[in-house]
Design a protein around this motif. Structure first.
Motif, PDB file in Angstrom:
ATOM      1  N   VAL A  15      20.264  63.672  -8.135  1.00 23.89           N
ATOM      2  CA  VAL A  15      18.817  63.860  -8.324  1.00 23.89           C
ATOM      3  C   VAL A  15      18.415  63.356  -9.709  1.00 23.89           C
ATOM      4  O   VAL A  15      17.438  62.607  -9.843  1.00 23.89           O
ATOM      5  CB  VAL A  15      18.407  65.334  -8.110  1.00 23.89           C
ATOM      6  CG1 VAL A  15      17.010  65.606  -8.654  1.00 23.89           C
ATOM      7  CG2 VAL A  15      18.475  65.684  -6.623  1.00 23.89           C
ATOM      8  N   ASP A  16      19.158  63.740 -10.738  1.00 22.15           N
ATOM      9  CA  ASP A  16      18.862  63.268 -12.096  1.00 22.15           C
ATOM     10  C   ASP A  16      18.965  61.747 -12.181  1.00 22.15           C
ATOM     11  O   ASP A  16      18.118  61.086 -12.772  1.00 22.15           O
ATOM     12  CB  ASP A  16      19.815  63.904 -13.116  1.00 22.15           C
ATOM     13  CG  ASP A  16      19.547  65.381 -13.340  1.00 22.15           C
ATOM     14  OD1 ASP A  16      18.441  65.862 -12.981  1.00 22.15           O
ATOM     15  OD2 ASP A  16      20.445  66.062 -13.875  1.00 22.15           O
ATOM     16  N   TYR A  17      20.010  61.195 -11.594  1.00 22.20           N
ATOM     17  CA  TYR A  17      20.235  59.748 -11.589  1.00 22.20           C
ATOM     18  C   TYR A  17      19.063  59.015 -10.921  1.00 22.20           C
ATOM     19  O   TYR A  17      18.545  58.032 -11.453  1.00 22.20           O
ATOM     20  CB  TYR A  17      21.556  59.462 -10.862  1.00 22.20           C
ATOM     21  CG  TYR A  17      21.777  58.036 -10.467  1.00 22.20           C
ATOM     22  CD1 TYR A  17      22.301  57.118 -11.367  1.00 22.20           C
ATOM     23  CD2 TYR A  17      21.478  57.599  -9.177  1.00 22.20           C
ATOM     24  CE1 TYR A  17      22.517  55.796 -10.998  1.00 22.20           C
ATOM     25  CE2 TYR A  17      21.692  56.290  -8.801  1.00 22.20           C
ATOM     26  CZ  TYR A  17      22.208  55.384  -9.712  1.00 22.20           C
ATOM     27  OH  TYR A  17      22.414  54.078  -9.333  1.00 22.20           O
ATOM     28  N   LEU A  18      18.637  59.507  -9.764  1.00 28.39           N
ATOM     29  CA  LEU A  18      17.538  58.863  -9.031  1.00 28.39           C
ATOM     30  C   LEU A  18      16.222  58.949  -9.798  1.00 28.39           C
ATOM     31  O   LEU A  18      15.458  57.976  -9.850  1.00 28.39           O
ATOM     32  CB  LEU A  18      17.389  59.477  -7.643  1.00 28.39           C
ATOM     33  CG  LEU A  18      18.539  59.212  -6.667  1.00 28.39           C
ATOM     34  CD1 LEU A  18      18.369  60.068  -5.414  1.00 28.39           C
ATOM     35  CD2 LEU A  18      18.627  57.732  -6.305  1.00 28.39           C
ATOM     36  N   LYS A  19      15.956  60.096 -10.397  1.00 26.59           N
ATOM     37  CA  LYS A  19      14.729  60.251 -11.186  1.00 26.59           C
ATOM     38  C   LYS A  19      14.696  59.254 -12.335  1.00 26.59           C
ATOM     39  O   LYS A  19      13.656  58.657 -12.614  1.00 26.59           O
ATOM     40  CB  LYS A  19      14.596  61.683 -11.704  1.00 26.59           C
ATOM     41  CG  LYS A  19      14.183  62.674 -10.643  1.00 26.59           C
ATOM     42  CD  LYS A  19      14.079  64.071 -11.229  1.00 26.59           C
ATOM     43  CE  LYS A  19      13.625  65.082 -10.212  1.00 26.59           C
ATOM     44  NZ  LYS A  19      13.562  66.446 -10.783  1.00 26.59           N
ATOM     45  N   LYS A  20      15.835  59.066 -12.999  1.00 19.74           N
ATOM     46  CA  LYS A  20      15.913  58.104 -14.101  1.00 19.74           C
ATOM     47  C   LYS A  20      15.659  56.679 -13.620  1.00 19.74           C
ATOM     48  O   LYS A  20      15.179  55.843 -14.377  1.00 19.74           O
ATOM     49  CB  LYS A  20      17.272  58.193 -14.794  1.00 19.74           C
ATOM     50  CG  LYS A  20      17.430  59.432 -15.633  1.00 19.74           C
ATOM     51  CD  LYS A  20      18.816  59.534 -16.239  1.00 19.74           C
ATOM     52  CE  LYS A  20      18.983  60.863 -16.963  1.00 19.74           C
ATOM     53  NZ  LYS A  20      20.371  61.117 -17.355  1.00 19.74           N
ATOM     54  N   LYS A  21      15.989  56.411 -12.350  1.00 18.10           N
ATOM     55  CA  LYS A  21      15.747  55.083 -11.780  1.00 18.10           C
ATOM     56  C   LYS A  21      14.323  54.940 -11.220  1.00 18.10           C
ATOM     57  O   LYS A  21      13.986  53.912 -10.669  1.00 18.10           O
ATOM     58  CB  LYS A  21      16.765  54.795 -10.664  1.00 18.10           C
ATOM     59  CG  LYS A  21      18.162  54.512 -11.188  1.00 18.10           C
ATOM     60  CD  LYS A  21      19.108  54.127 -10.076  1.00 18.10           C
ATOM     61  CE  LYS A  21      18.742  52.769  -9.525  1.00 18.10           C
ATOM     62  NZ  LYS A  21      19.697  52.272  -8.522  1.00 18.10           N
ATOM     63  N   GLY A  22      13.517  56.004 -11.348  1.00 11.89           N
ATOM     64  CA  GLY A  22      12.127  55.936 -10.927  1.00 11.89           C
ATOM     65  C   GLY A  22      11.839  56.412  -9.515  1.00 11.89           C
ATOM     66  O   GLY A  22      10.728  56.245  -9.011  1.00 11.89           O
ATOM     67  N   TYR A  23      12.815  57.019  -8.861  1.00 15.04           N
ATOM     68  CA  TYR A  23      12.603  57.555  -7.516  1.00 15.04           C
ATOM     69  C   TYR A  23      11.822  58.862  -7.602  1.00 15.04           C
ATOM     70  O   TYR A  23      11.982  59.634  -8.547  1.00 15.04           O
ATOM     71  CB  TYR A  23      13.940  57.857  -6.829  1.00 15.04           C
ATOM     72  CG  TYR A  23      14.711  56.653  -6.357  1.00 15.04           C
ATOM     73  CD1 TYR A  23      14.875  56.394  -5.008  1.00 15.04           C
ATOM     74  CD2 TYR A  23      15.315  55.780  -7.256  1.00 15.04           C
ATOM     75  CE1 TYR A  23      15.609  55.313  -4.564  1.00 15.04           C
ATOM     76  CE2 TYR A  23      16.048  54.688  -6.834  1.00 15.04           C
ATOM     77  CZ  TYR A  23      16.198  54.459  -5.483  1.00 15.04           C
ATOM     78  OH  TYR A  23      16.916  53.385  -5.060  1.00 15.04           O
ATOM     79  N   LEU A  24      11.021  59.124  -6.600  1.00 22.73           N
ATOM     80  CA  LEU A  24      10.344  60.407  -6.449  1.00 22.73           C
ATOM     81  C   LEU A  24      11.149  61.217  -5.442  1.00 22.73           C
ATOM     82  O   LEU A  24      11.346  60.767  -4.298  1.00 22.73           O
ATOM     83  CB  LEU A  24       8.915  60.201  -5.947  1.00 22.73           C
ATOM     84  CG  LEU A  24       8.143  61.464  -5.575  1.00 22.73           C
ATOM     85  CD1 LEU A  24       7.891  62.315  -6.812  1.00 22.73           C
ATOM     86  CD2 LEU A  24       6.835  61.100  -4.907  1.00 22.73           C
TER      87      LEU A  24
END
Length: 116
Positions: A15-24
């Motif tokens: 979740v943290d990784y995806l958020k950093k990549k701009g995912y919602l």
């Protein structure tokens, strides 16, 4: 850590990784009668159904190898239920697998890991 704790820790890392990549992040641990989808996320006009596999070691194979055809079919059925229930007909869809290696903290995001 037991297997459940390993899985929960891995999902939180992803979740943290995806958020950093701009995912919602839209949903976590979405359950249907067919399956559980670990993470549902949105990037641009694409809804991503994401299976997270975390491993302490590669002794029994790579994490992605655990997402066999049966597991893929369960995720696809769950995704179809989600799409229908939420009336999300104007989006593109993608099925990803994210591997988390606990021994070195590495994350391997496999986009379009499988398809319908």
């Amino acid at each position: 850590m037991n297997n459940r704790e390993v899985g929960s820790w891995g999902e939180a890392e992803v979740v943290d990784y995806l958020k950093k990549k701009g995912y919602l992040i839209v949903e976590k641990n979405y359950r249907t009668r067919y399956s559980e989808i670990d993470i549902i996320a949105k990037t641009g006009n694409t809804i991503c159904f994401i299976e997270v596999k975390s491993r302490k070691t590669s002794k029994y194979g790579l994490p992605r190898e655990a997402v066999n055809r049966k597991k893929q079919n369960q995720i696809i059925k769950g995704a179809m239920t989600y799409i229908k229930y939420r009336k999300l007909t104007t989006f593109s869809y993608r099925f990803d697998v994210v591997e988390v290696f606990l021994n070195d903290g590495r994350i391997n995001h496999i986009e379009n890991a499988f398809w319908v």
